[in-house]
Structure formats: C-alpha cells, structure tokens
Write a protein that holds these residues in place. Structure first.
Motif, PDB file in Angstrom:
ATOM      1  N   ALA A  85      52.182 -59.678  -1.202  1.00  0.00           N
ATOM      2  CA  ALA A  85      51.929 -61.121  -1.245  1.00  0.00           C
ATOM      3  C   ALA A  85      50.489 -61.405  -1.656  1.00  0.00           C
ATOM      4  O   ALA A  85      50.225 -62.328  -2.450  1.00  0.00           O
ATOM      5  N   LEU A  86      49.550 -60.620  -1.145  1.00  0.00           N
ATOM      6  CA  LEU A  86      48.147 -60.795  -1.523  1.00  0.00           C
ATOM      7  C   LEU A  86      47.948 -60.515  -3.006  1.00  0.00           C
ATOM      8  O   LEU A  86      47.204 -61.239  -3.681  1.00  0.00           O
ATOM      9  N   LEU A  87      48.607 -59.480  -3.531  1.00  0.00           N
ATOM     10  CA  LEU A  87      48.546 -59.228  -4.973  1.00  0.00           C
ATOM     11  C   LEU A  87      49.001 -60.459  -5.751  1.00  0.00           C
ATOM     12  O   LEU A  87      48.362 -60.866  -6.723  1.00  0.00           O
ATOM     13  N   GLY A  88      50.102 -61.034  -5.318  1.00  0.00           N
ATOM     14  CA  GLY A  88      50.614 -62.228  -5.981  1.00  0.00           C
ATOM     15  C   GLY A  88      49.656 -63.396  -5.882  1.00  0.00           C
ATOM     16  O   GLY A  88      49.451 -64.132  -6.857  1.00  0.00           O
ATOM     17  N   ASP A  89      49.052 -63.572  -4.716  1.00  0.00           N
ATOM     18  CA  ASP A  89      48.090 -64.664  -4.535  1.00  0.00           C
ATOM     19  C   ASP A  89      46.860 -64.487  -5.421  1.00  0.00           C
ATOM     20  O   ASP A  89      46.375 -65.441  -6.032  1.00  0.00           O
ATOM     21  N   PRO A 111      48.028 -48.854 -12.182  1.00  0.00           N
ATOM     22  CA  PRO A 111      49.332 -48.294 -11.809  1.00  0.00           C
ATOM     23  C   PRO A 111      49.765 -48.616 -10.379  1.00  0.00           C
ATOM     24  O   PRO A 111      50.954 -48.799 -10.117  1.00  0.00           O
ATOM     25  N   PHE A 112      48.840 -48.719  -9.455  1.00  0.00           N
ATOM     26  CA  PHE A 112      49.234 -48.963  -8.076  1.00  0.00           C
ATOM     27  C   PHE A 112      49.880 -50.327  -7.888  1.00  0.00           C
ATOM     28  O   PHE A 112      50.675 -50.518  -6.964  1.00  0.00           O
ATOM     29  N   VAL A 113      49.560 -51.292  -8.759  1.00  0.00           N
ATOM     30  CA  VAL A 113      50.130 -52.638  -8.631  1.00  0.00           C
ATOM     31  C   VAL A 113      51.643 -52.560  -8.782  1.00  0.00           C
ATOM     32  O   VAL A 113      52.400 -53.032  -7.932  1.00  0.00           O
ATOM     33  N   SER A 114      52.100 -51.945  -9.862  1.00  0.00           N
ATOM     34  CA  SER A 114      53.549 -51.841 -10.062  1.00  0.00           C
ATOM     35  C   SER A 114      54.183 -50.948  -9.004  1.00  0.00           C
ATOM     36  O   SER A 114      55.306 -51.199  -8.568  1.00  0.00           O
ATOM     37  N   HIS A 115      53.456 -49.933  -8.548  1.00  0.00           N
ATOM     38  CA  HIS A 115      53.991 -49.066  -7.492  1.00  0.00           C
ATOM     39  C   HIS A 115      54.239 -49.853  -6.204  1.00  0.00           C
ATOM     40  O   HIS A 115      55.306 -49.726  -5.597  1.00  0.00           O
ATOM     41  N   LEU A 116      53.266 -50.654  -5.787  1.00  0.00           N
ATOM     42  CA  LEU A 116      53.433 -51.452  -4.568  1.00  0.00           C
ATOM     43  C   LEU A 116      54.575 -52.452  -4.714  1.00  0.00           C
ATOM     44  O   LEU A 116      55.390 -52.605  -3.800  1.00  0.00           O
ATOM     45  N   VAL A 117      54.638 -53.114  -5.856  1.00  0.00           N
ATOM     46  CA  VAL A 117      55.686 -54.108  -6.079  1.00  0.00           C
ATOM     47  C   VAL A 117      57.059 -53.433  -6.089  1.00  0.00           C
ATOM     48  O   VAL A 117      58.011 -53.937  -5.491  1.00  0.00           O
ATOM     49  N   GLN A 118      57.157 -52.289  -6.744  1.00  0.00           N
ATOM     50  CA  GLN A 118      58.432 -51.568  -6.779  1.00  0.00           C
ATOM     51  C   GLN A 118      58.839 -51.085  -5.393  1.00  0.00           C
ATOM     52  O   GLN A 118      60.014 -51.134  -5.027  1.00  0.00           O
ATOM     53  N   GLU A 119      57.871 -50.612  -4.624  1.00  0.00           N
ATOM     54  CA  GLU A 119      58.163 -50.172  -3.258  1.00  0.00           C
ATOM     55  C   GLU A 119      58.691 -51.342  -2.430  1.00  0.00           C
ATOM     56  O   GLU A 119      59.661 -51.210  -1.684  1.00  0.00           O
ATOM     57  N   ALA A 120      58.066 -52.493  -2.571  1.00  0.00           N
ATOM     58  CA  ALA A 120      58.522 -53.679  -1.839  1.00  0.00           C
ATOM     59  C   ALA A 120      59.890 -54.142  -2.328  1.00  0.00           C
ATOM     60  O   ALA A 120      60.732 -54.571  -1.537  1.00  0.00           O
ATOM     61  N   ARG A 129      61.603 -58.014  -0.226  1.00  0.00           N
ATOM     62  CA  ARG A 129      62.147 -57.990  -1.592  1.00  0.00           C
ATOM     63  C   ARG A 129      61.878 -59.312  -2.307  1.00  0.00           C
ATOM     64  O   ARG A 129      61.537 -59.332  -3.492  1.00  0.00           O
ATOM     65  N   GLU A 130      62.018 -60.418  -1.590  1.00  0.00           N
ATOM     66  CA  GLU A 130      61.768 -61.737  -2.183  1.00  0.00           C
ATOM     67  C   GLU A 130      60.308 -61.882  -2.606  1.00  0.00           C
ATOM     68  O   GLU A 130      60.006 -62.389  -3.694  1.00  0.00           O
ATOM     69  N   ILE A 131      59.402 -61.444  -1.761  1.00  0.00           N
ATOM     70  CA  ILE A 131      57.967 -61.502  -2.083  1.00  0.00           C
ATOM     71  C   ILE A 131      57.665 -60.600  -3.269  1.00  0.00           C
ATOM     72  O   ILE A 131      56.887 -60.968  -4.157  1.00  0.00           O
ATOM     73  N   ALA A 132      58.289 -59.428  -3.324  1.00  0.00           N
ATOM     74  CA  ALA A 132      58.096 -58.513  -4.452  1.00  0.00           C
ATOM     75  C   ALA A 132      58.557 -59.168  -5.752  1.00  0.00           C
ATOM     76  O   ALA A 132      57.876 -59.067  -6.785  1.00  0.00           O
ATOM     77  N   HIS A 133      59.685 -59.845  -5.709  1.00  0.00           N
ATOM     78  CA  HIS A 133      60.210 -60.517  -6.896  1.00  0.00           C
ATOM     79  C   HIS A 133      59.245 -61.620  -7.361  1.00  0.00           C
ATOM     80  O   HIS A 133      58.945 -61.740  -8.552  1.00  0.00           O
ATOM     81  N   TRP A 134      58.738 -62.412  -6.404  1.00  0.00           N
ATOM     82  CA  TRP A 134      57.777 -63.466  -6.747  1.00  0.00           C
ATOM     83  C   TRP A 134      56.500 -62.867  -7.345  1.00  0.00           C
ATOM     84  O   TRP A 134      56.013 -63.331  -8.382  1.00  0.00           O
ATOM     85  N   THR A 135      55.978 -61.834  -6.697  1.00  0.00           N
ATOM     86  CA  THR A 135      54.745 -61.201  -7.177  1.00  0.00           C
ATOM     87  C   THR A 135      54.949 -60.620  -8.567  1.00  0.00           C
ATOM     88  O   THR A 135      54.096 -60.785  -9.446  1.00  0.00           O
TER      89      THR A 135
END
Length: 145
Positions: A85-89, A111-120, A129-135
C-alpha cells in the motif's frame, strides 16, 4: 518532519533474530507502525500541498521496502499489505508531482517493487490481493505515462 523521519529510518533498521518468536512479532509490529507512519506523512503532506518535502526521504523508504521484499525480513501478512500500500501511495501521490515524477518512475523500476506486488497478489488474504491489484495499476500508470 526531519526528526520524525530520522526516527522512522532508525527504527526501520531493527534486525530480527529468527530464533526469538517474541522478537520477530515485536519487530513486525514496529514495522507495521513505521509503514503506517510513512503513509500518514505522505497523505498529510499531500493534503497540505507540501508533499515535495518528502522527496529527499523516498530513497530511504524504498530501501526499507526493498529489505521487506527479502525472505530474511520475516515480514508478516500485515507488513506485506502495508508495504505494498505504501508503494502505491508513493507512486500515486509523489508521481503526481512534476519535479518528483522521473525519480519515482525510476524507483518503481526496481526489481523488488514487482516482487512485493506479486507476493501480495498471491496472498490468501483478499484485502492484500486487492491492495496489490491497486498498487500494480498505479505503478503501471506512472511507468507508462
């Protein structure tokens, strides 16, 4: 802002000893508070039209988020959720500032950005999952703009 962010940066450097479950739980609660504090600062500065003051701190925040993307961080589900969520913000709020956009765009290519989002996105928790999709959407929007 300077004092608060220095304290947050120092707190974010706390290390985990994997053999101490109580310490792992404490560190994750501390991290959760740090992530929520950064989010609150971003929103508050944005509401006050002075979000540009956060720009010098973004590198340190991204370094913290990068560490949280590693296995040795032993983050829990809530820390993952708040980190994404912080990444998205950061992407959404800071990406709107013309003077910050190129740097934030560059940060989102790490690379860590996509890794965190994919993990979520692979989480069993629907809110994560919803926050990951938004981010993922705000990151893609910034990168493609």
């Amino acid at each position: 802002l300077q004092v608060a962010t220095v304290l947050l940066m120092q707190a974010s450097q706390a290390q985990i000893q994997l053999d101490d479950e109580d310490l792992v739980e404490f560190i994750n609660r501390l991290r959760l508070s740090i992530l929520e504090a950064y989010t609150g600062i971003i929103i508050g500065l944005s509401d006050g039209n002075v979000l540009h003051l956060f720009a010098p701190i973004v590198d340190n925040v991204m370094q913290f988020l990068g560490y949280l993307s590693t296995m040795e961080s032993c983050k829990d589900e809530m820390c993952l959720q708040k980190a994404v969520a912080l990444l998205g913000d950061i992407c959404q709020q800071m990406g709107q500032l013309e003077q910050c956009r190129p740097r934030i765009r560059q940060q989102m290519h790490q690379p860590f950005v996509s890794h965190l989002v994919q993990e979520a996105a692979a989480s069993t928790d629907s809110q994560t999952r919803e926050i990951a999709h938004w981010t993922q959407g705000v990151v893609q929007q910034l990168i493609s703009s």
